[in-house]
Design a protein around this motif. Structure first.
Motif, PDB file in Angstrom:
ATOM      1  N   HIS A  72       0.824  -1.216   0.000  1.00 15.75           N
ATOM      2  CA  HIS A  72       0.000   0.000   0.000  1.00 15.75           C
ATOM      3  C   HIS A  72       0.854   1.261   0.000  1.00 15.75           C
ATOM      4  O   HIS A  72       0.423   2.308  -0.484  1.00 15.75           O
ATOM      5  CB  HIS A  72      -0.928   0.016   1.224  1.00 15.75           C
ATOM      6  CG  HIS A  72      -2.111  -0.876   1.088  1.00 15.75           C
ATOM      7  ND1 HIS A  72      -3.089  -0.686   0.145  1.00 15.75           N
ATOM      8  CD2 HIS A  72      -2.473  -1.985   1.773  1.00 15.75           C
ATOM      9  CE1 HIS A  72      -4.007  -1.620   0.261  1.00 15.75           C
ATOM     10  NE2 HIS A  72      -3.659  -2.433   1.241  1.00 15.75           N
ATOM     11  N   ALA A  73       2.064   1.158   0.522  1.00 13.56           N
ATOM     12  CA  ALA A  73       2.904   2.346   0.668  1.00 13.56           C
ATOM     13  C   ALA A  73       3.563   2.766  -0.648  1.00 13.56           C
ATOM     14  O   ALA A  73       3.738   3.953  -0.893  1.00 13.56           O
ATOM     15  CB  ALA A  73       3.966   2.108   1.734  1.00 13.56           C
ATOM     16  N   ASP A  74       3.933   1.826  -1.482  1.00 14.82           N
ATOM     17  CA  ASP A  74       4.732   2.174  -2.661  1.00 14.82           C
ATOM     18  C   ASP A  74       4.122   1.538  -3.916  1.00 14.82           C
ATOM     19  O   ASP A  74       3.899   0.331  -3.969  1.00 14.82           O
ATOM     20  CB  ASP A  74       6.162   1.666  -2.454  1.00 14.82           C
ATOM     21  CG  ASP A  74       7.131   2.224  -3.469  1.00 14.82           C
ATOM     22  OD1 ASP A  74       6.752   3.141  -4.216  1.00 14.82           O
ATOM     23  OD2 ASP A  74       8.275   1.735  -3.487  1.00 14.82           O
ATOM     24  N   LYS A  75       3.874   2.379  -4.925  1.00 17.46           N
ATOM     25  CA  LYS A  75       3.277   1.896  -6.171  1.00 17.46           C
ATOM     26  C   LYS A  75       4.237   0.991  -6.938  1.00 17.46           C
ATOM     27  O   LYS A  75       3.818   0.009  -7.562  1.00 17.46           O
ATOM     28  CB  LYS A  75       2.874   3.080  -7.037  1.00 17.46           C
ATOM     29  CG  LYS A  75       2.152   2.678  -8.284  1.00 17.46           C
ATOM     30  CD  LYS A  75       1.755   3.877  -9.105  1.00 17.46           C
ATOM     31  CE  LYS A  75       1.097   3.406 -10.389  1.00 17.46           C
ATOM     32  NZ  LYS A  75       0.814   4.502 -11.294  1.00 17.46           N
ATOM     33  N   ASP A  76       5.522   1.283  -6.903  1.00 17.23           N
ATOM     34  CA  ASP A  76       6.508   0.446  -7.603  1.00 17.23           C
ATOM     35  C   ASP A  76       6.564  -0.960  -7.009  1.00 17.23           C
ATOM     36  O   ASP A  76       6.695  -1.945  -7.745  1.00 17.23           O
ATOM     37  CB  ASP A  76       7.896   1.096  -7.548  1.00 17.23           C
ATOM     38  CG  ASP A  76       7.957   2.391  -8.345  1.00 17.23           C
ATOM     39  OD1 ASP A  76       7.177   2.510  -9.318  1.00 17.23           O
ATOM     40  OD2 ASP A  76       8.772   3.261  -7.992  1.00 17.23           O
ATOM     41  N   ARG A  77       6.499  -1.046  -5.705  1.00 17.53           N
ATOM     42  CA  ARG A  77       6.495  -2.375  -5.068  1.00 17.53           C
ATOM     43  C   ARG A  77       5.238  -3.167  -5.447  1.00 17.53           C
ATOM     44  O   ARG A  77       5.302  -4.378  -5.632  1.00 17.53           O
ATOM     45  CB  ARG A  77       6.572  -2.249  -3.547  1.00 17.53           C
ATOM     46  CG  ARG A  77       7.931  -1.885  -3.061  1.00 17.53           C
ATOM     47  CD  ARG A  77       7.982  -1.935  -1.567  1.00 17.53           C
ATOM     48  NE  ARG A  77       9.279  -1.511  -1.093  1.00 17.53           N
ATOM     49  CZ  ARG A  77       9.544  -1.173   0.152  1.00 17.53           C
ATOM     50  NH1 ARG A  77       8.593  -1.211   1.054  1.00 17.53           N
ATOM     51  NH2 ARG A  77      10.755  -0.795   0.494  1.00 17.53           N
TER      52      ARG A  77
END
Length: 99
Positions: free
Chosen positions: A72-77
């Motif tokens: 949820h924190a990082d779009k790339d992940r």
């Protein structure tokens, strides 16, 4: 009936009647019914096994919750996870699966 009297006179007559009743009660308590010593041992073993499973699942939940928070924190992940786990690709890409 005479065999019962003979057995009582031979072996149990020296015992006090109250002790005899107490011994029979203790014997029946530990050997007959749902709360026998064997059943209690089996139930305790199952409880220990279930508590171990609970601890294992709590660890798995913690790891999954941490992974979800990272997604949820990082779009790339999130994109990397979708590509690795579900083999998603962009329309102009080719995906090669090597096992």
């Amino acid at each position: 009936m005479s065999q019962l009297k003979n057995f009582y006179n031979r072996y149990l007559s020296r015992l006090n009647k109250y002790w005899l009743v107490f011994i029979i009660f203790v014997f029946l308590t530990f050997t007959v019914g749902d709360s026998t010593l064997y059943n209690r041992f089996i139930y305790d073993q199952k409880i220990r096994e279930l508590e171990r499973d609970i601890r294992l699942y709590e660890k798995d939940i913690e790891v999954s919750r941490k992974k979800l928070d990272d997604l949820h924190a990082d779009k790339d992940r999130l994109e990397k996870y979708a590509r690795e786990e579900f083999y998603m690709k962009k329309p102009d890409e080719d995906v090669f699966i090597i096992e």
